[in-house]
Write a protein that holds these residues in place. Structure first.
Motif, PDB file in Angstrom:
ATOM      1  N   ALA A 110      33.123   8.759 -33.089  1.00  0.00           N
ATOM      2  CA  ALA A 110      31.838   8.354 -33.673  1.00  0.00           C
ATOM      3  C   ALA A 110      31.535   6.890 -33.362  1.00  0.00           C
ATOM      4  CB  ALA A 110      31.844   8.585 -35.177  1.00  0.00           C
ATOM      5  N   ILE A 111      32.544   6.033 -33.425  1.00  0.00           N
ATOM      6  CA  ILE A 111      32.351   4.607 -33.126  1.00  0.00           C
ATOM      7  C   ILE A 111      31.922   4.412 -31.672  1.00  0.00           C
ATOM      8  CG2 ILE A 111      33.574   2.420 -32.858  1.00  0.00           C
ATOM      9  CD1 ILE A 111      35.230   3.214 -35.343  1.00  0.00           C
ATOM     10  N   LEU A 112      32.593   5.099 -30.744  1.00  0.00           N
ATOM     11  CA  LEU A 112      32.259   4.950 -29.329  1.00  0.00           C
ATOM     12  C   LEU A 112      30.899   5.559 -29.003  1.00  0.00           C
ATOM     13  CD1 LEU A 112      35.726   5.632 -27.652  1.00  0.00           C
ATOM     14  CD2 LEU A 112      34.508   3.462 -27.785  1.00  0.00           C
ATOM     15  N   ARG A 113      30.580   6.686 -29.618  1.00  0.00           N
ATOM     16  CA  ARG A 113      29.265   7.297 -29.382  1.00  0.00           C
ATOM     17  C   ARG A 113      28.145   6.387 -29.866  1.00  0.00           C
ATOM     18  NH1 ARG A 113      30.546  13.496 -31.318  1.00  0.00           N
ATOM     19  NH2 ARG A 113      31.378  14.273 -29.328  1.00  0.00           N
TER      20      ARG A 113
ATOM     21  N   LYS B 288      25.294   4.879 -27.447  1.00  0.00           N
ATOM     22  CA  LYS B 288      23.882   5.170 -27.703  1.00  0.00           C
ATOM     23  C   LYS B 288      23.054   3.896 -27.783  1.00  0.00           C
ATOM     24  CE  LYS B 288      20.869   7.347 -31.134  1.00  0.00           C
ATOM     25  NZ  LYS B 288      20.806   8.094 -32.416  1.00  0.00           N
ATOM     26  N   ASN B 289      23.606   2.853 -28.394  1.00  0.00           N
ATOM     27  CA  ASN B 289      22.857   1.620 -28.614  1.00  0.00           C
ATOM     28  C   ASN B 289      22.949   0.632 -27.462  1.00  0.00           C
ATOM     29  OD1 ASN B 289      22.035   2.426 -31.217  1.00  0.00           O
ATOM     30  ND2 ASN B 289      23.967   1.733 -32.102  1.00  0.00           N
ATOM     31  N   ASN B 290      23.697   0.975 -26.413  1.00  0.00           N
ATOM     32  CA  ASN B 290      23.863   0.058 -25.284  1.00  0.00           C
ATOM     33  C   ASN B 290      23.607   0.746 -23.954  1.00  0.00           C
ATOM     34  OD1 ASN B 290      25.161  -2.695 -26.351  1.00  0.00           O
ATOM     35  ND2 ASN B 290      25.980  -1.002 -27.571  1.00  0.00           N
TER      36      ASN B 290
END
Length: 431
Positions: A87-90, A94-96
């Protein structure tokens, strides 16, 4: 509090503060280290697979030997650790713009699966190791706790100062009313709906939501001013946070009151919405397509694209999913979601494909009828809902369309216009 992911029922969460024991603090620190180890593994696997992140199950398999040999806690604790890492990596990806890097988890926070928790004599029992438990006193000041505690626990979010217990209430076995449908088309300033009962169009109408749109834009302007006028970073960030908090509370309050009224007025109906899960992704895709197209267009076309940019911004900030969720959990009946593609592209009179020369207008070149685009979409959504119920809108039932037809035609300011050319002149003269 509700959650967007699906489960066998709706979810409700209670939150309370506590003082962690030394054992729980050590557990949280060890789990944070495990999440960071999982992030490194997931990042390595993604880099060798064209930046595609593995699933939590695949990540768990890669960590199994490390967990068995180095971690002294119950086996189930590896599952939420892997989910948190992915979840942290997704979220970062998504935001970058699809980029990835190793993110270090800093907070002491861990989600614990339902297999490892239970409520025993008003205490939350957490299985740390097989036959080894930690107990946390539950603060039951929440007025809904006694009601929620009768249901199954979904998971617990444990931090170094708070406990969030999520319960699964109700079930997905809500009744499906297949002969009384209300379909909604959600727009930025209006919500249009069509009611079909016993294969007859009973009502179509429009709900004004311009006050929500105004709130969104007003607070967006306030934040722009804050960013331009306050030079102190700490003060600026504090003011921006306050602005977002106030906006969120105002919007939620308005939506709560609106959805409560809608559900109370339509308690005997099945609600039907478009499945708008990927609307923001489609918006970004359309933006890229328009930007590529505008490289070879003149300034007039560029100005037109600026309007569409504002429209995309409006759509992306309108809390359509929050509106749907409020309706979903307040309604005693099942809520349906239909494919949104082409809900305003077919003429209900002759079946020809519609054109959209002006945003609010759907024109049929075959029969010369000019429709209100949003109300026509609500009719299509209702009809698709009937198909999902197994009771399609029959040929004999479609005759009710003619009795309601005038309500679907395009009447700017309630002015009846006979054809598209007159409509175009009216829009031009009143722009």
């Amino acid at each position: 509090m509700t959650h967007p992911w699906k489960s066998n029922g709706d979810k409700r969460t209670i939150v309370f503060e506590y003082k962690p024991s030394g054992t729980i603090l050590k557990y949280l620190n060890d789990m944070r280290d495990l999440i960071n180890k999982a992030i490194i593994n997931a990042y390595s696997m993604a880099k060798s697979n064209n930046n595609e992140l593995p699933s939590p199950i695949v990540l768990r398999k890669s960590l199994k030997n490390y967990y068995d040999n180095n971690i002294i806690y119950a086996k189930h604790h590896i599952n939420p650790a892997c989910r948190n890492a992915i979840a942290i990596l997704r979220s970062y990806k998504k935001n970058n713009n699809g980029k990835l890097k190793i993110i270090k988890a800093k907070r002491l926070a861990m989600r614990i699966d339902s297999e490892l928790i239970r409520i025993d004599n008003n205490k939350l029992r957490i299985t740390i190791r097989p036959n080894e438990y930690e107990y946390i006193d539950i603060v039951d000041k929440n007025r809904k706790y006694n009601e929620y505690s009768k249901y199954k626990i979904s998971e617990v979010l444990l931090t170094d100062n708070k406990v969030c217990i999520t319960f699964i209430i109700g079930s997905l076995n809500k009744p499906l009313i297949n002969n009384n449908i209300i379909g909604f088309d959600l727009n930025f300033k209006t919500i249009d709906y069509t009611i079909i009962k016993d294969n007859e169009i009973v009502e179509t109408n429009t709900i004004d939501t311009s006050d929500i749109a105004k709130t969104q834009r007003d607070y967006a302007r306030k934040r722009t001013k804050i960013q331009g006028h306050i030079k102190n970073p700490e003060k600026r960030n504090r003011k921006l946070k306050e602005s977002r908090h106030r906006q969120r509370n105002i919007i939620r309050d308005k939506l709560q009151k609106l959805t409560t009224k809608i559900v109370n007025d339509n308690s005997d109906k099945t609600f039907v919405f478009e499945d708008l899960t990927n609307i923001k992704k489609e918006g970004r895709k359309n933006k890229n397509n328009r930007n590529n197209k505008n490289n070879n267009e003149d300034s007039k076309a560029s100005n037109k694209n600026n309007k569409s940019k504002r429209f995309r911004t409006d759509i992306n900030t309108w809390p359509y999913r929050l509106f749907q969720r409020f309706i979903d959990y307040k309604s005693k009946n099942k809520t349906l979601y239909v494919n949104p593609e082409g809900t305003f592209s077919e003429c209900p009179v002759c079946g020809e494909k519609l054109k959209h020369p002006i945003w609010k207008i759907s024109e049929c070149s075959n029969c010369g009828v000019t429709f209100n685009r949003d109300r026509l979409s609500s009719l299509s959504i209702s009809v698709r809902g009937l198909h999902l119920c197994g009771t399609p809108f029959t040929v004999s039932g479609s005759s009710s369309w003619y009795s309601m037809r005038n309500n679907y035609l395009y009447h700017p300011d309630h002015v009846i216009i006979e054809n598209f050319n007159d409509c175009k002149k009216y829009v031009h003269n009143n722009a």
